[in-house]
Scaffold this active site. Structure first.
Site, short mmCIF file in Angstrom:
data_model
loop_
_atom_site.label_atom_id
_atom_site.label_comp_id
_atom_site.label_asym_id
_atom_site.label_seq_id
_atom_site.Cartn_x
_atom_site.Cartn_y
_atom_site.Cartn_z
N LYS A 81 6.07 5.45 -1.45
CA LYS A 81 6.97 6.26 -0.61
C LYS A 81 8.40 6.26 -1.14
O LYS A 81 9.21 7.08 -0.72
CB LYS A 81 6.94 5.74 0.83
CG LYS A 81 5.68 6.15 1.59
CD LYS A 81 5.75 5.73 3.03
CE LYS A 81 4.49 6.17 3.78
NZ LYS A 81 4.48 5.64 5.15
N ASP A 134 -4.74 -0.42 8.13
CA ASP A 134 -3.52 0.39 8.19
C ASP A 134 -3.59 1.37 9.35
O ASP A 134 -2.63 1.52 10.12
CB ASP A 134 -3.33 1.12 6.85
CG ASP A 134 -2.00 1.87 6.77
OD1 ASP A 134 -1.02 1.39 7.37
OD2 ASP A 134 -1.95 2.93 6.10
N HIS A 174 -5.87 3.80 -0.73
CA HIS A 174 -5.99 3.53 0.72
C HIS A 174 -6.05 4.78 1.58
O HIS A 174 -6.26 4.68 2.79
CB HIS A 174 -4.87 2.57 1.18
CG HIS A 174 -3.51 3.19 1.28
ND1 HIS A 174 -2.75 3.50 0.18
CD2 HIS A 174 -2.76 3.55 2.35
CE1 HIS A 174 -1.59 4.01 0.57
NE2 HIS A 174 -1.58 4.06 1.89
N HIS A 175 -5.86 5.97 0.97
CA HIS A 175 -6.05 7.21 1.76
C HIS A 175 -7.32 7.95 1.33
O HIS A 175 -7.56 9.07 1.77
CB HIS A 175 -4.83 8.12 1.64
CG HIS A 175 -3.68 7.67 2.49
ND1 HIS A 175 -3.73 7.68 3.88
CD2 HIS A 175 -2.48 7.14 2.16
CE1 HIS A 175 -2.60 7.20 4.37
NE2 HIS A 175 -1.81 6.85 3.34
N HIS A 192 2.53 10.01 -2.16
CA HIS A 192 2.96 8.60 -2.23
C HIS A 192 1.83 7.71 -2.75
O HIS A 192 2.08 6.71 -3.39
CB HIS A 192 3.47 8.10 -0.86
CG HIS A 192 2.40 7.69 0.09
ND1 HIS A 192 1.75 8.56 0.94
CD2 HIS A 192 1.83 6.47 0.33
CE1 HIS A 192 0.87 7.91 1.66
NE2 HIS A 192 0.89 6.64 1.33
N HIS A 247 0.82 -1.22 0.00
CA HIS A 247 0.00 0.00 0.00
C HIS A 247 0.85 1.27 0.00
O HIS A 247 0.48 2.27 -0.59
CB HIS A 247 -0.97 -0.01 1.20
CG HIS A 247 -0.29 -0.01 2.53
ND1 HIS A 247 0.37 -1.10 3.02
CD2 HIS A 247 -0.16 0.96 3.48
CE1 HIS A 247 0.86 -0.83 4.21
NE2 HIS A 247 0.56 0.42 4.51
N ASP A 248 2.01 1.23 0.67
CA ASP A 248 2.85 2.45 0.78
C ASP A 248 4.04 2.43 -0.17
O ASP A 248 5.02 3.15 0.05
CB ASP A 248 3.34 2.60 2.22
CG ASP A 248 2.31 3.34 3.08
OD1 ASP A 248 1.41 3.99 2.50
OD2 ASP A 248 2.39 3.24 4.32
#
Lengths: 347, 169
Positions: A208, A288, A259-260, A233, A204-205
């Site tokens: 970054k 998360d 996811h954000h 990101h 998911h990240d």
């Protein structure tokens, strides 16, 4: 007429008997030569015989045959073939038929000869073809597993890259996969999709990797500009993973970019709302936040669990999908187990 | 001498005939030869000083072309359910046969055999499945008619079970 029938039975390799009492029979036609090989006493026309000793397989057939012979109805029942060996070890394929005709209880014992060989060849061909089909399916299964292994390795290598500079621990990454897998299973997803989210959620990240060190590694709070950079990101991760034909990577793309996003449309990068946000991303959004708040970071201590849960409840229907939050709370004992089994390493 | 009837049951091509041949004449043939109907072999064994005459009924495997003839099972004291460890579907077939037969033979001894254990690279039955089956009370033998692994043991153990059943009844 009678003698014609008798010769016919004899020429057909059939032993014709009449049942005279339970377990007792009278030989009605000249016995075929094979009876001499398979019986101790030999049979003659008109002699009374018991078959149990020489043809003991028939003992399993007689209860059904007796039912027919003792009934008022006329008809025929068959006993499946069996192989009988003579004293020299030669195999004789035989079959039996009980007949009740014109009030007469009859038993035919037949040497199947060539017809048995033909039947065996037919079964052999059919079964070999079924075995080949099984083997083919197994091969497809093996190759699919090999491809899957390749996908998993690819996912792990991508994760290694994203973790290179990040403060988040390997345990956190793995927990995200397992929490998501748990929720997907509870939602009744297919095994394939459950497997996909377990591998995709940890990515998911991944975006970054595109965030500069002075923002990503900053120990304190981010200012507005730094936060804007950090929020990129999700977009970067989405771009990195987009356009794949591999379902797991496509799911990872949805998760990375989504996811954000928030249920109420106030998230980023695309301000999607409700079910426009892919469900995999909505799941990861919950787990998360749950894991991040419950864990210690360089810039914050771990929150007490009651505060974490209170926050998740408060955000039900605003940040998070309300139905998925309810499911999360149903699964909370198992979520806690995952945290216990995969704790963060200290230091 | 005590005589007991034992039926070998299972899907096709799982190795029922090969297990019997290995047990009786210590021979294994690589080529698959399908069975039609039933063939009966005998072997005498000694278990704990008791002579036991085993009548081994080798029944054709069940598939789309052949249904198990229930009449052949009459008088059985023991059943060997044979599956091929490299074909998951054959294990399911054995367990299905067990469900079908058990009610008619409540006193009989049943054992489960996973044959072809020499083909480890194609093995499909997991340790977890085996643990679950054993937890369900199954006596399981991992055999190879090719190498002879556990074949003697299988028939010996079944013989022992049948003799114990006789004492109990």
């Amino acid at each position: 007429m009678k003698s014609t029938l008798q010769s016919l039975f004899s020429s057909m390799d059939i032993l014709l008997l009449e049942r005279i009492a339970e377990g007792r029979f009278r030989v009605l036609a000249p016995p075929p030569t094979w009876t001499g090989k398979l019986t101790q006493t030999g049979f003659k026309v008109g002699s009374e015989v018991s078959l149990s000793e020489d043809f003991f397989v028939l003992d399993t057939f007689f209860p059904d045959a007796e039912d027919l012979w003792n009934s008022s109805k006329e008809g025929t029942i068959n006993c499946d073939p069996w192989i009988q060996c003579d004293e020299e070890g030669q195999e004789w394929p035989l079959a039996a038929r009980a007949i009740h005709s014109n009030g007469k209880p009859l038993l035919l014992l037949e040497h199947l000869g060539e017809s048995y060989t033909r039947q065996q060849q037919m079964h052999q061909l059919a079964r070999e073809s079924m075995l080949s089909k099984d083997e083919l399916e197994l091969e497809v299964h093996r190759r699919t597993a090999l491809i899957r292994k390749g996908e998993e390795e690819l996912a792990h290598r991508l994760l290694d890259v994203s973790n290179w500079r990040d403060e988040e621990t390997g345990a956190h990454i793995r927990r995200i996969g397992l929490y998501s897998e748990l929720m997907a299973k509870a939602l009744g997803w297919s095994l394939q999709d459950v497997d996909n989210i377990r591998l995709a959620a940890p990515m998911h990240d991944i975006g970054k990797v595109g965030i500069p060190d002075y923002v990503l590694l900053k120990p304190g709070r981010l200012d507005a500009e730094e936060r804007r950079i950090m929020e990129r990101h999700a977009y970067i991760g989405g771009e990195m993973l987009k356009g794949s034909e591999i379902p797991m990577i496509e799911m990872a793309h949805q998760i990375a970019i989504g996811h954000h996003e928030k249920w109420n449309g106030k998230g980023y990068p695309n301000q999607l709302s409700g079910s426009d946000i892919p469900i995999a991303a909505r799941i990861v959004a919950i787990v998360d936040v749950y894991d991040a708040l419950s864990s210690e970071r360089v810039y914050k201590p771990a929150w007490p669990e009651d505060e974490v849960l209170a926050y998740l409840r408060k955000e039900r229907g605003s940040h998070f999908d309300p139905e998925l939050i309810d499911l999360f709370f149903e699964l909370l004992p198992e979520m806690r187990n995952i945290r216990l089994l995969l704790p963060d390493k200290k230091g | 001498m005590i005589s007991k009837k034992v039926c070998m049951l299972g899907s096709f091509a799982v190795g029922k005939t090969s297990l019997i041949r290995r047990f009786i004449v210590s021979i294994f043939e690589e080529k698959y030869q399908t069975s039609v109907g039933v063939k009966v072999d005998k072997k005498q064994i000694t278990i704990d000083d008791k002579q036991l005459n085993m009548m081994l009924w080798d029944l054709a495997g069940e598939d789309a072309f052949n249904t198990l003839q229930q009449n052949f099972l009459r008088g059985s004291s023991g059943f060997i359910l044979v599956a091929d460890g490299t074909r998951q579907s054959s294990l399911e077939k054995s367990l299905e046969l067990y469900q079908r037969i058990r009610p008619d033979y409540p006193e009989a001894a049943f054992v489960l055999v996973l044959n072809k254990v020499d083909l480890q690279e194609s093995w499909q039955v997991s340790d977890e499945q085996l643990r679950a089956l054993r937890a369900d009370g199954w006596q399981i033998f991992l055999t190879s008619a090719k190498t002879g692994e556990q074949v003697e043991l299988l028939f010996e153990q079944l013989g022992r079970l049948m003799l114990h059943q006789e004492i109990a009844t």
